[in-house]
Scaffold this motif. Structure first.
Motif, mmCIF file in Angstrom:
data_model
loop_
_atom_site.group_PDB
_atom_site.id
_atom_site.type_symbol
_atom_site.label_atom_id
_atom_site.label_comp_id
_atom_site.label_asym_id
_atom_site.label_seq_id
_atom_site.Cartn_x
_atom_site.Cartn_y
_atom_site.Cartn_z
ATOM 1 N N UNK A 169 -8.570 -19.786 15.329
ATOM 2 C CA UNK A 169 -7.400 -19.589 16.190
ATOM 3 C C UNK A 169 -6.201 -20.370 15.633
ATOM 4 N N UNK A 170 -6.467 -21.611 15.231
ATOM 5 C CA UNK A 170 -5.400 -22.427 14.626
ATOM 6 C C UNK A 170 -4.856 -21.777 13.360
ATOM 7 N N UNK A 188 -14.834 -17.125 7.531
ATOM 8 C CA UNK A 188 -15.536 -18.097 8.389
ATOM 9 C C UNK A 188 -16.576 -18.855 7.563
ATOM 10 N N UNK A 232 -4.638 -18.715 12.589
ATOM 11 C CA UNK A 232 -3.739 -17.582 12.866
ATOM 12 C C UNK A 232 -2.311 -18.082 13.097
ATOM 13 N N UNK A 233 -2.183 -19.170 13.861
ATOM 14 C CA UNK A 233 -0.837 -19.716 14.096
ATOM 15 C C UNK A 233 -0.199 -20.198 12.797
ATOM 16 N N UNK A 259 -15.082 -22.770 12.648
ATOM 17 C CA UNK A 259 -15.532 -22.154 13.895
ATOM 18 C C UNK A 259 -14.379 -21.373 14.515
ATOM 19 N N UNK A 260 -14.647 -20.824 15.687
ATOM 20 C CA UNK A 260 -13.640 -19.949 16.301
ATOM 21 C C UNK A 260 -12.364 -20.706 16.665
ATOM 22 N N UNK A 261 -12.504 -21.981 17.045
ATOM 23 C CA UNK A 261 -11.305 -22.759 17.383
ATOM 24 C C UNK A 261 -10.402 -22.923 16.153
ATOM 25 N N UNK A 262 -11.031 -23.216 15.035
ATOM 26 C CA UNK A 262 -10.239 -23.388 13.808
ATOM 27 C C UNK A 262 -9.629 -22.066 13.354
#
Lengths: 258, 78
Positions: free
Chosen positions: B42-43, B31, B45-46, B37-40
């Motif tokens: 999450x991306x 991080x 991980x995909x 940030x947390x949204x990025x």
């Protein structure tokens, strides 16, 4: 909060509320206004997407929900929750049953209420960054905007149990393998794919396309009502407010991760 | 953990978030190193699941902070 544009029979509804299109009273009001003003005879396809970097939609506005519960006496929680749920359910049902073809373009976070909103669409196109999740059990609740019945309409119960009972998130590719998404495209390519689909859909006879949708897509009304009641029952228990307060007060950089 | 995995992971993350690869170290907090940030996250991980052809359940990523730790999780799933 939202933008709507229309061109050659294709409407585009863009969610643009930072940080990630959280669904609270302002978003519900915006969607109600959009639906009230939408002339479904002018378009054959509606594309629903987000312009914010974080993703499609991070779900319910947890900060507003926490503030609403914390500022009201307990006796007012149920009527307040029910009033909000009635509004969001009406919005979701109207989107779900629009007589035009609806295409959701998903990138990044598509969590909770955002996933529920996506599930109202007829067709979902996911960009590679997309991430779908129902994290509600972490808050001591279940999805409350109609997500479970709509998910059940699309996939098998084993998938629903996996997603709900583990709270894990899945990629667009996985969602496609499960039958939730029709296409997975590269980063930033979802809108173009949706417009191509809309262009194709626009070639079909209007009456036949609308009749087809009406025949193949039904509102799971009974289960939607049941979900709403279970959500209210769970939301009135202490774990929700405790979890929301922890979320709101957290300074963790990664609140959307477990 | 294979050094190949952590190098590929850092290269992908650097490319996606426009970070300088030669400044990333396996023991870095991802991080902080990537400034995401947390949204990025999450991306990311995909993207990782796609790149490495694995599934990474969120609950297995609890407490994972460094590139090295994330690479180890990826290797366990391969």
């Amino acid at each position: 909060m939202i933008d709507f544009s229309e061109s050659d029979g294709v409407g585009e509804l863009v969610l643009r509320a930072e940080p990630c299109n959280e669904i609270g009273t302002a978003m519900v009001a915006a969607l109600e206004g959009f639906l009230d003003g939408l002339d479904v005879d002018r378009i054959h396809t509606l594309i629903l997407r987000s312009s914010v970097r974080g993703g499609f939609c991070a779900g319910a506005d947890l900060r507003e929900l926490q503030a609403g519960l914390a500022s009201r006496p307990a006796a007012e929680h149920e009527p307040a929750l029910r009033a909000f749920l009635d509004r969001i359910h009406a919005v979701m049902d109207r989107l779900d049953m629009l007589p035009v073809t609806t295409v959701g373009v998903i990138h990044g976070v598509c969590f909770g209420g955002g996933f529920e909103l996506a599930l109202t669409c007829d067709v979902l196109i996911a960009e590679k960054s997309a991430r779908f999740c129902f994290p509600e059990l972490r808050l001591g609740i279940i999805p409350g905007f109609g997500g479970i019945p709509r998910l059940r309409r699309e996939v098998g119960d084993a998938v629903i149990r996996d997603l709900l009972l583990s709270g894990r998130s899945i990629s667009g590719k996985r969602a496609q393998a499960l039958g939730l998404c029709s296409q997975v495209v590269g980063r930033g390519e979802g809108l173009e794919a949706a417009r191509a689909l809309a262009s194709q859909s626009g070639k079909f006879d209007d009456y036949a396309r609308r009749a087809c949708k009406k025949f193949i897509k039904k509102l799971p009304a009974e289960e939607l009502a049941q979900e709403k009641e279970l959500f209210i029952e769970l939301a009135l228990r202490p774990p929700l407010l405790a979890a929301l307060t922890k979320f709101v007060e957290s300074t963790d950089l990664r609140p959307y991760l477990p | 953990m294979s050094s190949d995995t952590v190098q590929k992971l850092m290269a992908l993350a650097a490319r996606q978030f426009k970070a300088e690869l030669d400044k990333l170290r396996p023991e870095d907090d991802l991080f902080e190193a990537l400034g995401i940030d947390s949204f990025q996250a999450v991306e990311l991980i995909s993207e990782l699941e796609d790149e490495f052809d694995v599934e990474l359940p969120d609950y297995e990523l609890q407490g994972v902070k460094t590139f090295a730790a994330l690479a180890a999780k990826i290797d366990k799933r391969r």
